[in-house]
Design an enzyme around this catalytic site. Structure first.
Site, short mmCIF file in Angstrom:
data_model
loop_
_atom_site.label_atom_id
_atom_site.label_comp_id
_atom_site.label_asym_id
_atom_site.label_seq_id
_atom_site.Cartn_x
_atom_site.Cartn_y
_atom_site.Cartn_z
N HIS A 87 -6.10 -28.12 1.63
CA HIS A 87 -4.76 -28.64 1.92
C HIS A 87 -4.47 -28.62 3.43
O HIS A 87 -3.37 -28.27 3.86
CB HIS A 87 -3.70 -27.86 1.15
N HIS A 157 2.54 -30.33 -5.31
CA HIS A 157 1.80 -29.23 -5.94
C HIS A 157 2.68 -28.31 -6.79
O HIS A 157 2.60 -27.08 -6.65
CB HIS A 157 1.11 -28.42 -4.84
N GLU A 272 -1.58 -32.91 -9.84
CA GLU A 272 -1.33 -33.38 -8.48
C GLU A 272 -1.85 -34.80 -8.27
O GLU A 272 -3.04 -35.00 -8.00
CB GLU A 272 -2.02 -32.45 -7.48
#
Length: 308
Positions: A87, A157, A272
């Site tokens: 991420h 998320h 996601e």
């Protein structure tokens, strides 16, 4: 401006935090929150697992943090065992304090600016996020512009919990998924789901080892289409529509146990919508390059209701 923004419709009640532009809670017709939530002041490690946050600018794992771009190798900081940039490393969008540009009773617009070379990537990037509740739907619109070519793959998320997680049944209209190596990084293979635990053509429980991308499309689209339906207890269902070509599904094996709460491993499922992970290192994956004059856009819709 307070740290918590409340959005309401006839059916939904949502709270949003500028820290990470995160969806903190979402309730349907007075229910408990359908997303996992804990007070970060009491549980400071909670946000380490990205609950409800906007993650990126390059979501998911990038092998070695390596980003080839125009004959130059850029390096993102590796924050997962020194093996991958997860991420976008330790200072991704989830760690930003987003500016609240505008808000009403049922929608909010937030913005974050990433200067050139933030996270090891080129381009000054402006990211905009809109949350809007209408009836029983929450629409998330994400856009990004840059002044230099750069990869953009933004994801949302939240961890979903529709009643007892043991009752969750997940349906995904994907015919293929991405196998991963021992570090959860895609191998580059695109494999059929048939005769594997990844076949969710019909609603069924999720294998607890899943942390994989399901391949829904080969390119991003302009119109949201069905990516998944999560069926919960008491007939509640969450339908996810998105313009994104992939859906990362994470069973929640490493959700922390938080004393005094009902949060623990497998307490929720992350679903996601995003581009395929590590696409920068796999030319056969849908591209995630964003360039001046060609902005990034994502529309994801969360629609909640009762199974019929």
């Amino acid at each position: 401006m307070t740290d918590q923004i409340t959005l309401v419709s006839n059916d939904l009640h949502a709270t949003v935090s500028p820290h990470g532009a995160r969806l903190e809670t979402l309730s349907y017709q007075g229910s408990a929150s359908l997303t996992l939530h804990a007070d970060p002041t009491l549980h400071p490690t909670w946000r380490d697992v990205y609950p409800g946050a906007i993650v990126g600018p390059v979501a998911n794992r990038v092998a070695g943090g390596r980003v080839p771009l125009n004959d130059v190798i850029h390096h993102m900081p590796c924050n997962e065992n020194g093996i991958s940039a997860l991420h976008s490393g330790p200072n991704g969008l989830d760690q930003q304090m987003w500016q609240v540009v505008h808000q009403t009773s049922n929608e909010v617009h937030l913005c974050a600016l990433l200067p050139h070379e933030t996270g090891g990537l080129p381009g000054t990037r402006a990211i905009n996020v809109h949350y809007k509740v209408e009836g029983a739907s929450l629409t998330l619109s994400i856009s990004a512009v840059t002044d230099a070519p750069t990869p953009i793959n933004i994801a949302h998320h939240p961890y979903w919990r529709l009643g007892d997680t043991h009752d969750h049944r997940l349906q995904i209209p994907a015919t293929h998924y991405l196998p991963v190596n021992g570090d959860n990084i895609p191998t580059g293979q695109i494999a059929p789901v048939a005769n594997t635990p990844f076949d969710h053509a019909h609603p069924k429980q999720l294998d607890p080892s899943v942390d994989h991308n399901f391949c829904l499309k080969t390119v991003a689209s302009n119109v949201p289409t069905r990516l998944a339906t999560l069926h919960g207890s008491d007939g509640l269902a969450l339908r996810i529509n998105s313009t994104e070509p992939g859906l990362q599904v994470y069973a929640g094996a490493h959700i922390p146990t938080l004393p005094g709460t009902d949060i623990a491993p497998f307490a929720g499922i992350a679903l996601e919508p995003q581009g395929w992970p590590d696409a920068v290192n796999h030319p056969n994956f849908p591209p995630i390059l964003c360039a001046p004059g060609h902005p990034y856009r994502q529309i994801t819709q969360y629609c909640i209701g009762r199974d019929t």
